[in-house]
Design an enzyme around this catalytic site. Structure first.
Site, PDB file in Angstrom:
ATOM      1  N   CYS A 137      -3.009  -8.029   0.409  1.00  0.00           N
ATOM      2  CA  CYS A 137      -2.437  -6.947   1.222  1.00  0.00           C
ATOM      3  C   CYS A 137      -2.115  -5.683   0.429  1.00  0.00           C
ATOM      4  CB  CYS A 137      -1.169  -7.427   1.918  1.00  0.00           C
ATOM      5  SG  CYS A 137      -1.377  -8.862   2.986  1.00  0.00           S
ATOM      6  N   HIS A 198       4.096  -2.031   3.228  1.00  0.00           N
ATOM      7  CA  HIS A 198       3.864  -2.972   2.126  1.00  0.00           C
ATOM      8  C   HIS A 198       3.448  -2.290   0.828  1.00  0.00           C
ATOM      9  CE1 HIS A 198       2.700  -7.466   1.306  1.00  0.00           C
ATOM     10  NE2 HIS A 198       3.802  -7.075   0.688  1.00  0.00           N
TER      11      HIS A 198
END
Length: 645
Positions: A137, A198
């Site tokens: 990610c 993130h």
């Protein structure tokens, strides 16, 4: 609506014929306007002559004024056409989380219902070899935002932990990095990120927000600065199970056995054990147990919260209608900015675990909780596409849909329920560079510019969005850094049949794992692995014993010479080539090694944003919506439901 699609510079490809038929030829339109201007001017000169020798001068002056006004308007309109800049479309960039290439219907799935993803593909271009710059990610999203390999920005870890797992970490996307959002904001675009970020939050204090979306070119943010974790949803388990066993359960068991052994030895008088030793061991056990309980109690509110811009609005976050709330924010942003150019990045929490869905989708799919979440995400995408149609913005909006990496195949519950997606025919998945980990859905639609129903089989990267978006928005690319992405428009419009990527480099965290070569004069796509992960149990399709594959040490197998595949003939990566099966084996590997050497020389040393020091929890960076000690609980969502940018 901002700009005119008709001013977009199209080139001369056959794929643009349909688009061109919708337009009035600019040269013909200019000629018509010139003729009208000359006619108006001639009429004006005649009126001037007549006005000197005829009666009713006043009425002719009125007529003369009207004609001169028309002439002025024609001239102004002519000037506008001649100087009309290239169209600046709106952008809606949609990023799923852990969605496999085998999940959408348009990529071959027959049982998951994804009508809106499929609708997007039918109306645009489907990329069949679209590659994430990283199979994890955080680094993948850093590459997507900046158009650069994550190793260049320090967003590639050298340890086992390759993503951010705590909000109060000091690492994140450096302020020196330039995102496409910053470029577009400088061009007058309204910019928003809805959903998952993130890429960090703070550096030195909980109010500096140096890594926050608002510090990277976004005007508006609503979502999570971290990610969706199983620990965020009560009853969904924990991503820290192995860690808790290592640092808590095993030490507690050792201390327990030691206490019991010493007590027995002391009782039978084989050993005289001072009471202080018993006390120290009990205090150590109590300390470990206390820290464990604090971690379990505080992790969720400390790391699972929603923010609107810099304000925490729900802590801990509630999954109730969460996708509906994110969707509403996205729709409202489009509605607020329908008269100006805008960039919307809609970054879904679906389908990363913890899996969740609203009552309208729960239990409705054929694939359990994962299928429910996928179908809810598809519904949300449909709402965004619908509002573009309703606001008559679709023709001048480039929509992109993808996933940050492949499906997480190791997501299996203790009961055997599969909570990961499908990577289709491809090997591996999230956290490794087999095709299943990096080959992701890639769909782009721009109805007035891109011919519908196309399929592009050339290698492309999620880094390509950066230069594509920048060029279409009229922004020059930064000249002080290497941009690894390539403009996709020549491929999408049929002006080029070849990808601009001759070589692509596949990193596993900070380690160069593999290289892909698509020779200019060949249909072959060579892929060489320098190391591969050890799947466990042996013969499986993932690293089930560790939940994800790691990138170094005893977790990998190094290959000398590198493991070579021709992806064009062996997309499943089942049959590595040898000098016996490929006569040019050594020649191919030599060219690829030279490319690696050239690429490596372009890398400069930068601070590691995913070092242990940047990953650990720092109490002074902890965001908390309450000023009452460590309670960190609030829910401002209801009163803020009508908040706009």
């Amino acid at each position: 609506m901002y700009g005119h699609v008709g001013c977009y510079n199209q080139g001369a490809s056959t794929s643009e014929v349909t688009w061109r038929r919708r337009q009035v030829d600019p040269d013909a339109r200019s000629s018509a306007l010139l003729s009208a201007a000359h006619a108006a001017a001639g009429s004006t000169r005649g009126d001037l002559i007549q006005s000197r020798s005829s009666e009713g001068r006043r009425s002719r002056i009125v007529s003369l004024s009207a004609k001169m006004g028309r002439l002025l308007l024609l001239l102004l309109f002519f000037c506008e056409i001649q100087s009309c800049p290239a169209s600046r479309p709106n952008f809606v960039l949609v990023m799923a989380d852990d969605l496999g290439i085998g999940d959408p219907g348009c990529y071959g799935n027959k049982t998951l219902r994804t009508p809106n993803i499929d609708r997007l593909a039918q109306g645009g271009v489907k990329l069949t070899q679209h590659l994430a710059a990283s199979p994890l990610c955080t680094p993948s999203r850093a590459a997507f935002m900046t158009g650069r390999y994550p190793i260049r920005s320090g967003m590639a870890s050298s340890s086992r932990i390759g993503v951010y797992i705590l909000t109060a970490s000091s690492g994140g996307l450096p302020t020196s990095e330039i995102t496409f959002a910053r470029l577009l904001k400088n061009q007058g675009y309204s910019t928003a990120l809805i959903g998952k970020w993130h890429l960090g939050s703070n550096c030195n204090s909980k109010s500096d927000f140096c890594h926050h979306p608002l510090s990277h070119g976004f005007d508006y943010f609503y979502g999570l600065t971290l990610t969706n974790l199983r620990d965020c949803k009560p009853g969904a388990g924990s991503v820290f199970t192995t860690g808790i066993q290592l640092v808590a359960f095993i030490p507690l068991q050792v201390i327990g056995v030691a206490l019991l052994t010493l007590a027995v030895l002391n009782c039978v008088r084989l050993l005289c054990v001072p009471h202080a030793i018993f006390l120290c061991l009990l205090l150590l056990a109590a300390t470990i147990l206390g820290l464990l309980l604090c971690f379990l109690h505080y992790f969720r509110p400390f790391n699972c919260f929603l923010m609107r811009n810099h304000e925490v609005t729900q802590q801990p976050l509630s999954y109730d209608n969460l996708t509906q709330r994110l969707t509403a924010e996205a729709v409202q942003f489009i509605q607020r900015n329908s008269e100006t150019p805008f960039l919307l990045v809609l970054s879904y929490l679906h389908v990363h675990t913890a899996l969740f869905s609203s009552k309208d989708f729960e239990g409705k799919s054929q694939h359990g909780a994962y299928g429910d979440a996928t179908e809810e995400m598809d519904w949300s995408l449909g709402q965004v596409l619908n509002v573009l149609d309703e606001m008559k913005l679709a023709d001048n909006t480039l929509v992109y849909f993808s996933s940050d990496q492949g499906a997480h195949v190791e997501e299996v519950t203790p009961k055997g329920e599969v909570h990961g997606g499908s990577n289709g025919i491809y090997k591996g998945g999230k956290a490794n560079n087999w095709e299943g980990g990096i080959r992701v859905p890639g769909i782009l639609r721009w109805p007035s510019v891109i011919q519908a129903g196309q399929e592009v089989n050339e290698p492309t990267s999620n880094m390509d969005i950066f230069p594509t978006v920048a060029k279409l928005a009229g922004s020059p690319l930064p000249e002080d850094r290497i941009i690894d992405g390539r403009d996709l428009m020549p491929l999408l419009q049929g002006r080029s049949q070849r990808s601009d990527h001759e070589f692509l480099f596949h990193y596993c965290n900070s380690y160069l794992n593999a290289v892909r070569w698509h020779p200019r004069n060949s249909t072959s796509i060579w892929k060489a692995f320098f190391f591969t992960p050890k799947f466990t149990p042996e013969g499986s399709n993932g690293c089930f014993s560790t939940h994800v594959c790691f990138c170094h040490g005893h977790f990998v197998t190094h290959h000398h010479p590198p493991l070579l595949f021709d992806i064009s003939r062996d997309p499943r990566e089942r049959s590595p080539l040898t000098p016996e099966t490929e006569p040019r084996f050594h020649e191919i590997l030599q060219v690829m090694q030279e490319a690696v050497d050239g690429h490596t020389k372009t890398l400069t040393e930068v601070p590691n944003q995913l070092s242990v020091g940047n990953l650990i929890w720092k109490p002074w960076l902890q965001l908390c919506c309450s000023s009452l000690g460590l309670s960190c609980q609030c829910d401002k969502e209801k009163q803020d439901s009508g908040v706009s940018q």
